[in-house]
Design an enzyme around this catalytic site. Structure first.
Site, short mmCIF file in Angstrom:
data_model
loop_
_atom_site.label_atom_id
_atom_site.label_comp_id
_atom_site.label_asym_id
_atom_site.label_seq_id
_atom_site.Cartn_x
_atom_site.Cartn_y
_atom_site.Cartn_z
N ALA A 24 43.63 -20.29 -6.08
CA ALA A 24 42.87 -20.36 -7.03
C ALA A 24 41.27 -19.93 -6.59
O ALA A 24 41.23 -20.08 -5.31
CB ALA A 24 42.81 -21.73 -7.45
N GLY A 25 40.59 -19.60 -7.55
CA GLY A 25 39.18 -19.31 -6.99
C GLY A 25 38.39 -18.58 -8.19
O GLY A 25 38.31 -19.34 -9.31
N ARG A 59 32.88 -2.74 -8.15
CA ARG A 59 33.30 -2.59 -9.50
C ARG A 59 34.02 -3.94 -10.13
O ARG A 59 35.09 -4.39 -9.46
CB ARG A 59 34.36 -1.28 -9.39
N ARG A 72 46.03 -1.47 -0.79
CA ARG A 72 44.62 -2.37 -1.47
C ARG A 72 43.56 -2.13 -0.70
O ARG A 72 43.45 -1.88 0.58
CB ARG A 72 44.96 -3.76 -0.84
N GLU A 73 42.52 -1.94 -1.38
CA GLU A 73 41.04 -1.86 -0.72
C GLU A 73 40.97 -2.76 0.62
O GLU A 73 41.11 -4.09 0.16
CB GLU A 73 39.94 -1.81 -1.66
N LYS A 118 36.08 -8.34 -3.23
CA LYS A 118 36.82 -8.83 -2.46
C LYS A 118 36.37 -8.47 -1.03
O LYS A 118 35.71 -7.86 -0.88
CB LYS A 118 38.46 -8.64 -2.54
N CYS A 128 40.89 -1.92 -10.12
CA CYS A 128 42.33 -1.77 -10.71
C CYS A 128 42.88 -2.71 -11.79
O CYS A 128 43.04 -2.51 -12.90
CB CYS A 128 43.19 -1.76 -9.54
N PHE A 165 49.10 -14.25 -3.99
CA PHE A 165 48.31 -14.09 -5.16
C PHE A 165 48.24 -15.67 -6.02
O PHE A 165 48.15 -15.52 -7.16
CB PHE A 165 48.62 -13.23 -6.06
N LYS A 168 53.72 0.83 -11.81
CA LYS A 168 52.66 0.57 -11.32
C LYS A 168 51.76 -0.17 -12.17
O LYS A 168 51.05 -1.26 -11.64
CB LYS A 168 51.98 2.06 -11.34
P1 NAD Z 1 37.41 6.85 -6.80
O1 NAD Z 1 36.58 6.92 -7.79
O2 NAD Z 1 37.22 6.27 -5.62
O3 NAD Z 1 37.69 8.28 -6.41
C1 NAD Z 1 38.08 9.38 -7.19
C2 NAD Z 1 37.81 10.70 -6.62
O4 NAD Z 1 38.18 11.58 -7.59
C3 NAD Z 1 36.24 10.86 -6.60
O5 NAD Z 1 35.73 11.03 -5.38
C4 NAD Z 1 35.83 11.85 -7.65
O6 NAD Z 1 34.52 12.62 -7.31
C5 NAD Z 1 37.01 12.75 -7.48
N1 NAD Z 1 37.17 13.77 -8.65
C6 NAD Z 1 37.31 13.49 -9.97
N2 NAD Z 1 37.37 14.38 -10.44
C7 NAD Z 1 37.69 15.68 -9.62
C8 NAD Z 1 37.99 16.82 -9.85
N3 NAD Z 1 38.05 17.40 -10.94
N4 NAD Z 1 37.96 17.70 -8.74
C9 NAD Z 1 37.96 16.86 -7.37
N5 NAD Z 1 37.53 15.45 -7.42
C10 NAD Z 1 37.45 15.00 -8.60
O7 NAD Z 1 38.89 6.58 -7.32
P2 NAD Z 1 40.05 5.53 -6.67
O8 NAD Z 1 39.68 4.11 -6.38
O9 NAD Z 1 40.54 6.41 -5.40
O10 NAD Z 1 41.23 5.67 -7.41
C11 NAD Z 1 41.92 6.84 -7.86
C12 NAD Z 1 43.25 6.69 -8.86
O11 NAD Z 1 43.99 5.65 -7.78
C13 NAD Z 1 42.96 5.71 -10.01
O12 NAD Z 1 43.76 6.12 -10.79
C14 NAD Z 1 43.09 4.20 -9.57
O13 NAD Z 1 43.62 3.38 -10.61
C15 NAD Z 1 44.29 4.44 -8.50
N6 NAD Z 1 44.48 3.32 -7.60
C16 NAD Z 1 43.29 2.84 -7.01
C17 NAD Z 1 43.56 1.87 -6.03
C18 NAD Z 1 42.33 1.40 -5.13
O14 NAD Z 1 42.32 0.35 -4.65
N7 NAD Z 1 40.86 1.94 -5.40
C19 NAD Z 1 44.83 1.61 -5.53
C20 NAD Z 1 45.97 2.20 -6.37
C21 NAD Z 1 45.54 3.24 -7.04
#
Ligand code: NAD
Length: 428
Positions: free
Chosen positions: A249-250, A325, A151-152, A318, A257, A246, A201
């Site tokens: 309420a809010g 986003r 989680r971020e 959050k 995601c 989770f 997932k």
């Molecule tokens: P993000 O947008 O923060 O990061 C993606 C990165 O990939 C960017 O830095 C982008 O420049 C880079 N990128 C794209 N194409 C590339 C390429 N060809 N070569 C090199 N770099 C490249 O995305 P994120 O939030 O880290 O999410 C990544 C994945 O993980 C997604 O599928 C998301 O659903 C999943 N995920 C995200 C979270 C979250 O909380 N952010 C949690 C679990 C899973």
């Protein structure tokens, strides 16, 4: 092990830093030279508590490196992680173009066999697509799915202490090798086929979003009869079959995601001929929650919002992140703006992002400035600093003592005792 990480966003960078801290050699790649230069000096391009320090430590220890060229990052790599974005396209499906491109670039660059590990969230079946792309490489490369559940805001803690690790693939040796990265952690490792790993997932995010919409629907019923959703939530969550997480309420869920993954799952199911109506209802309740809170605000400050100054506290999707986003706070802000309200906002970390995405919000340097002359104070994201506001001090600067607590963080009796009119979600 020698590992390459393609993508250095929230997931890629946190995973790379964690793997390096466990003693692996991790080479990260991104085409953006500015970003890579920043990372080399330990500067993280987004806000995630503790990440900057973890990146610096491991960069200094020569376990973590950053590159603009894939050739350099892939040199000697035994594992190649893909952690690129998989956003929602216009039709609501998962947009796999970044993943396809990343896999294509890896296939064209590999100079030795490696295991390809997909961390990006994508519909079941995506690993087959990656496998087809990687097959263009001159080397045999099994594909393994290793979805991420961090989680971020608590990403490092989540990676270091995961509830479980999921590793899916058809090549057992490859699955075992990826699983071995996590064997020192006190957790369960679920080894399965790739489609099940991908579905775990999607299902996890859909289920968590369902809990949020469920409690928000219950909150609306509470409002009808004068019941207290916080007590209902407590009584529900103490049931071990349900659990307390989770069930707050809010303003509803947002972020990078849940909205896109729910939508991706719905579309994927539709492609199989199944109409996942439960998830449609979850989405509907979540969208409706903004309108519900909006109606509550109008009931407190008056139906005509034109020219009314409202203070918005918290704009990130959050607390503890600068990620805006699909932020529910911004969706509500957009609605208030369209009704002519004047918005003054403050967020501890997301100001730069908000300035670009929502220029109609007048950004203020602190809570007090945002609340000055406000006709209502709206708490939209429960950052720790907003949970401990000195309401007596705020009372001195606002125009009207109206407090709208969309995250149910305050005790209504305490706030009202200080002379404020108070509204929260599903509480008398
Ligand atoms: P993000 O947008 O923060 O990061 C993606 C990165 O990939 C960017 O830095 C982008 O420049 C880079 N990128 C794209 N194409 C590339 C390429 N060809 N070569 C090199 N770099 C490249 O995305 P994120 O939030 O880290 O999410 C990544 C994945 O993980 C997604 O599928 C998301 O659903 C999943 N995920 C995200 C979270 C979250 O909380 N952010 C949690 C679990 C899973």
């Amino acid at each position: 092990m020698k590992i390459a990480m393609v993508g250095v966003g929230y997931v890629g960078l946190t995973t790379a830093a964690a793997l390096a801290s466990w003693g692996h050699q991790v080479a990260c790649v991104n085409h953006d030279a500015k970003k890579i230069a920043q990372l080399r000096t330990g500067q993280v391009p987004f806000f995630e508590p503790g990440l900057s320090q973890l990146v610096s430590e491991n960069t200094k220890a020569n376990r973590l490196s950053f590159h603009t060229r894939l050739t350099t990052a892939l040199q000697d790599a035994e594992l190649v992680f893909l952690a690129v974005q998989t956003p929602m396209d216009e039709s609501g499906q998962a947009n796999l173009s970044f993943l396809r491109q990343a896999a294509g670039e890896v296939a064209a660059t590999l100079t030795r066999p490696a295991i390809i590990v997909n961390k990006s969230t994508a519909p079941p079946g995506t690993s087959r697509l990656i496998q087809e792309i990687i097959a263009q490489s001159l080397h045999p490369c099994p594909v393994v799915v290793n979805p991420e559940f961090l989680r971020e805001g608590s990403a490092i803690e989540d990676i270091m202490h995961p509830d479980r690790v999921v590793v899916g693939g058809r090549d057992q040796e490859a699955v075992n090798k990826v699983a071995s990265l996590y064997e020192h952690l006190d957790t369960t490792i679920v080894k399965t086929d790739p489609e099940s790993a991908e579905l775990i997932k999607y299902a996890a995010n859909a289920f968590l979003a369902t809990k949020i919409s469920f409690i928000n629907a219950i909150a609306r019923l509470c409002d009808q009869i004068g019941a207290d959703v916080e007590d209902v939530s407590l009584g529900l969550g103490l049931d071990q079959r349900i659990g307390p997480a989770f069930l707050r309420a809010g303003l509803g869920y947002g972020g990078s995601c849940f909205p896109k993954d729910l939508s991706g799952l719905l579309h994927w199911a539709k492609g199989l001929g199944y109409s996942f109506d439960l998830l449609k209802a979850v989405q509907e309740i979540n969208t409706g929650q903004i309108t519900y809170v909006f109606t509550g605000i109008r009931a407190m400050v008056g139906a005509n919002l034109k020219g009314k100054r409202l203070a918005l506290l918290g704009l990130a999707f959050k607390p503890n992140t600068d990620d805006i986003r699909e932020s529910p706070a911004l969706r509500l802000a957009q609605l208030l703006h369209s009704e002519g309200a004047e918005l003054a906002g403050y967020d501890p970390q997301a100001m730069v992002q908000v300035a670009a995405a929502a220029p109609y919000i007048k950004l203020c340097p602190d809570v007090e400035t945002a609340c000055t002359d406000a006709e209502a104070v709206l708490l939209l994201t429960a950052w720790p600093e907003f949970v401990r506001l000195d309401l007596n001090e705020l009372a001195k600067v606002v125009k009207a003592k109206i407090f709208i607590d969309t995250r149910n963080v305050y005790d209504p009796a305490v706030v009202r005792a200080q002379g404020w009119r108070y509204w929260s979600v599903g509480r008398p």
